[in-house]
Design a protein around this motif. Structure first.
Motif, mmCIF file in Angstrom:
data_model
loop_
_atom_site.group_PDB
_atom_site.id
_atom_site.type_symbol
_atom_site.label_atom_id
_atom_site.label_comp_id
_atom_site.label_asym_id
_atom_site.label_seq_id
_atom_site.Cartn_x
_atom_site.Cartn_y
_atom_site.Cartn_z
ATOM 1 N N ASN A 49 0.811 -1.222 0.000
ATOM 2 C CA ASN A 49 0.000 0.000 0.000
ATOM 3 C C ASN A 49 0.843 1.271 0.000
ATOM 4 O OD1 ASN A 49 -2.468 -1.381 0.063
ATOM 5 N ND2 ASN A 49 -2.425 -1.561 2.291
ATOM 6 N N TRP A 50 2.149 1.143 0.034
ATOM 7 C CA TRP A 50 2.998 2.331 0.067
ATOM 8 C C TRP A 50 2.803 3.160 -1.202
ATOM 9 C CZ3 TRP A 50 8.472 0.275 1.902
ATOM 10 C CH2 TRP A 50 8.364 -0.127 3.239
ATOM 11 N N SER A 51 3.132 4.435 -1.097
ATOM 12 C CA SER A 51 3.103 5.309 -2.270
ATOM 13 C C SER A 51 4.166 4.841 -3.265
ATOM 14 C CB SER A 51 3.376 6.753 -1.865
ATOM 15 O OG SER A 51 4.715 6.895 -1.393
ATOM 16 N N ARG A 52 4.000 5.232 -4.512
ATOM 17 C CA ARG A 52 4.965 4.817 -5.540
ATOM 18 C C ARG A 52 6.362 5.327 -5.201
ATOM 19 N NH1 ARG A 52 5.407 2.502 -10.215
ATOM 20 N NH2 ARG A 52 6.874 3.227 -11.804
ATOM 21 N N ARG A 53 6.456 6.561 -4.696
ATOM 22 C CA ARG A 53 7.761 7.125 -4.354
ATOM 23 C C ARG A 53 8.439 6.304 -3.260
ATOM 24 N NH1 ARG A 53 9.806 10.384 -0.493
ATOM 25 N NH2 ARG A 53 11.536 11.774 -1.062
ATOM 26 N N ARG A 54 7.662 5.918 -2.249
ATOM 27 C CA ARG A 54 8.222 5.152 -1.140
ATOM 28 C C ARG A 54 8.671 3.766 -1.597
ATOM 29 N NH1 ARG A 54 4.805 4.095 4.477
ATOM 30 N NH2 ARG A 54 6.485 3.111 5.694
ATOM 31 N N LYS A 55 7.894 3.145 -2.499
ATOM 32 C CA LYS A 55 8.270 1.840 -3.045
ATOM 33 C C LYS A 55 9.555 1.932 -3.854
ATOM 34 C CE LYS A 55 3.775 -0.511 -3.474
ATOM 35 N NZ LYS A 55 2.877 -1.208 -4.419
ATOM 36 N N LEU A 56 9.631 2.960 -4.705
ATOM 37 C CA LEU A 56 10.808 3.091 -5.557
ATOM 38 C C LEU A 56 12.064 3.389 -4.746
ATOM 39 C CD1 LEU A 56 9.362 5.036 -8.636
ATOM 40 C CD2 LEU A 56 9.913 2.601 -8.450
ATOM 41 N N LEU A 57 11.910 4.158 -3.654
ATOM 42 C CA LEU A 57 13.059 4.409 -2.783
ATOM 43 C C LEU A 57 13.524 3.108 -2.135
ATOM 44 C CD1 LEU A 57 15.044 6.292 -1.360
ATOM 45 C CD2 LEU A 57 13.297 6.698 0.395
ATOM 46 N N ALA A 58 12.572 2.303 -1.667
ATOM 47 C CA ALA A 58 12.916 1.041 -1.008
ATOM 48 C C ALA A 58 13.606 0.080 -1.981
ATOM 49 C CB ALA A 58 11.664 0.397 -0.417
ATOM 50 N N ILE A 59 13.016 -0.087 -3.169
ATOM 51 C CA ILE A 59 13.625 -1.031 -4.117
ATOM 52 C C ILE A 59 14.920 -0.451 -4.680
ATOM 53 C CG2 ILE A 59 12.515 -0.268 -6.270
ATOM 54 C CD1 ILE A 59 13.028 -3.896 -5.070
#
Length: 549
Positions: A49-59
């Motif tokens: 459910n994370w925002s796209r920005r948060r997902k991209l930072l994590a990956i």
């Protein structure tokens, strides 16, 4: 716990809502006919459910760890083997054997690190892995004997092993089934690509400062990466209450309700179906508040629903049992392993071939030759990732919306052919002393096949056994790296005794036969997954997934 799902064939999911009737499932925001698999929870802190920005930072942090933190330091030596031999007296055969030990331990050490990451979080394992690489690379710079070389290669394999299996867990932590292939393809590109960039960097660095300072440079890269990961990497561990494929059960429940309704009960139809769906999905519990940034800096977390320590230790040997009961995982490991073997062939022959007559290249120029594999890997990432995802969705749509993992295997038709052409071009071309341009084309084609095969293998395994992806991936990597270890010992005597020409013609057709074994999986794959069903749900009930129904 998982008894309710024992009739589900692992890997078979309802991915495309062809008729617009899967009202009980969530759909992708940008593509309304794509069902979100697995079903995201109502928790805003669920990584799905994370925002796209948060997902991209994590990956992005995971990619950094893969390509920079571990990928470059562990492969800097490929283009400077001749200089190490000249300076220390360690033979090329011993250097290659040490690299083989690294590959072996990169696989088998996953049995230690992966269960820890699946129980207490991914973040701490990533950071510790980078941090421990620093002193090992410093020691490498001061190596003077074969014994020291073997020892630091073994330690490098032990502490670098999370790079082999943990990113494959982080990807499905963050992304849905219809997105995974793209990010698995990017991971494979970065993993292999870093192995091609490192010799390129090392070649020029070696010419300027020597091979020992090249190893120190690797230690600096690992240390800086550990700091970046400590402050920038967010943990993606999450224990959800649903399993992948459950949407098929809900669809069956809806159809059962419709069939049982009499014509005079139509008015109450929606109420009954809502009740069935409500009973098929875990009721939404209350969720803990989001953690602060400083709380997120903790290396490990103790989340509710995590496996017990006893279960964690069980996961340290269960991947060996998975090899007995999960033939699809065995095949994925074989496919990945045979492709890794050709990658070892490339690394084991590039420097000896290009540094000898008629080419007589310096270490810097040998490193520059790795630009060709890098380009091949980039094309492979797109082919095995984004395009493979599109092919899978299209085939699922033709299959009434049902996705089978075997639908992802068709891109191997092209990659298998390309790898064979690349092997023959490289070996025969080197034998006849053709232009370096032809050899680089061979390297590029070979790498396209290698990276595609590896990416498809790990994506297929996760698609088949998502809820055991962390454990089954260990099985894949152990099989893969054990094959790679064997090839690292075999390649030098193979091409020395048989000659480059005959060796690589044979290798090309062996590669073709192995990759095209995917046609057997197209035919028999679902039956093999059905064979694994009982053990799969038994293991899920005591694994990292807290399924509470």
């Amino acid at each position: 716990m998982a008894v309710a799902h024992r009739d589900l064939v692992p890997g078979t999911v309802h991915l495309v809502d062809v008729a617009g009737e899967v009202n009980s499932a969530k759909h992708a925001a940008d593509r309304k006919d794509i069902v979100l698999v697995p079903r995201p929870s109502a928790d805003p802190e669920d990584p799905l459910n994370w925002s796209r920005r948060r997902k991209l930072l994590a990956i992005g942090m995971v990619y950094w760890y893969t390509g920079i933190g571990i990928g470059i330091p562990t492969t800097l030596h490929y283009s400077v083997l001749a200089d190490i031999t000249r300076d220390t007296g360690i033979t090329t055969a011993q250097l290659v054997q040490g690299t083989g030990l690294t590959f072996l331990l990169l696989g088998w050490s996953c049995l230690l690190w992966q269960p820890i990451a699946l129980t207490y979080g991914r973040r701490g394992v990533y950071v510790i892995s980078c941090l421990c690489t620093v002193p090992i690379m410093v020691w490498t710079a001061y190596t003077r004997t074969a014994g020291e070389w073997f020892a630091n290669r073994i330690l490098l394999g032990i502490f670098g092993s999370p790079v082999e299996s943990l990113p494959e867990v982080s990807v499905p932590d963050l992304f849905f089934a219809h997105e995974r292939g793209t990010h698995m393809g990017m991971y494979a590109f970065i993993l292999f690509g870093s192995n091609f960039v490192a010799p390129l960097i090392a070649g020029w660095f070696n010419d300027a400062y020597g091979w020992r300072w090249t190893m120190i440079f690797g230690a600096i890269i690992a240390g800086v990466s550990a700091v970046i990961l400590f402050f920038g990497l967010e943990d993606t561990i999450y224990f959800r209450s649903t399993v992948e494929g459950q949407e098929l059960e809900i669809a069956d429940s809806r159809q059962s309700v419709e069939a049982s309704l009499d014509s005079d009960e139509k008015d109450g139809k929606d109420t009954k179906m809502d009740a069935v769906i409500h009973n098929s999905v875990t009721t939404v519990p209350s969720f803990p508040p989001p953690r602060t940034y400083w709380q997120k800096l903790a290396l490990f977390v103790r989340m509710p629903g995590r496996p017990s320590n006893k279960q964690m230790f069980t996961m340290m040997y269960r991947p060996l049992l998975i090899m007995l009961w999960f033939p699809c995982t065995d095949w994925a490991g074989f496919l990945y392993g045979i492709n890794l073997s050709w990658y070892n062939v490339l690394n084991g022959t590039a420097s000896p071939v290009l540094s000898a007559p008629p080419y007589n290249w310096s270490a810097a120029l040998v490193g520059s030759a790795y630009v060709a594999p890098l380009i091949g890997a980039a094309f492979a990432a797109v082919w095995s990732g984004t395009i493979a995802d599109k092919i899978t969705i299209r085939l699922a749509r033709r299959n009434k919306g049902i996705r089978e993992p075997e639908q992802r295997l068709w891109p191997l038709l092209l990659s298998g052919t390309m790898a064979t052409a690349g092997l023959i071009t490289w070996g025969v071309g080197a034998y006849y002393g053709v232009s370096w341009v032809g050899l680089c084309f061979g390297l590029g084609m070979l790498t396209f096949g290698v990276v595609t095969g590896g990416s498809i293998a790990i994506s297929y395994n996760v698609d088949c056994f998502k809820e055991l992806g962390g454990e089954s991936m260990i099985s894949v990597i152990i099989i893969r790296n054990t094959l790679g270890f064997g090839f690292s010992y075999a390649i030098t005597p193979w091409y020395t005794n048989q000659g480059l020409k005959n060796c690589f013609i044979a290798a090309g057709f062996v590669s073709l036969a192995c990759t095209f074994s995917f046609l057997l999986m197209i035919v028999f794959g679902k039956n093999l997954r059905r064979f694994s069903r009982e053990k799969y749900w038994e293991y899920v009930a005591t694994s990292v997934v807290a399924v509470d129904h």
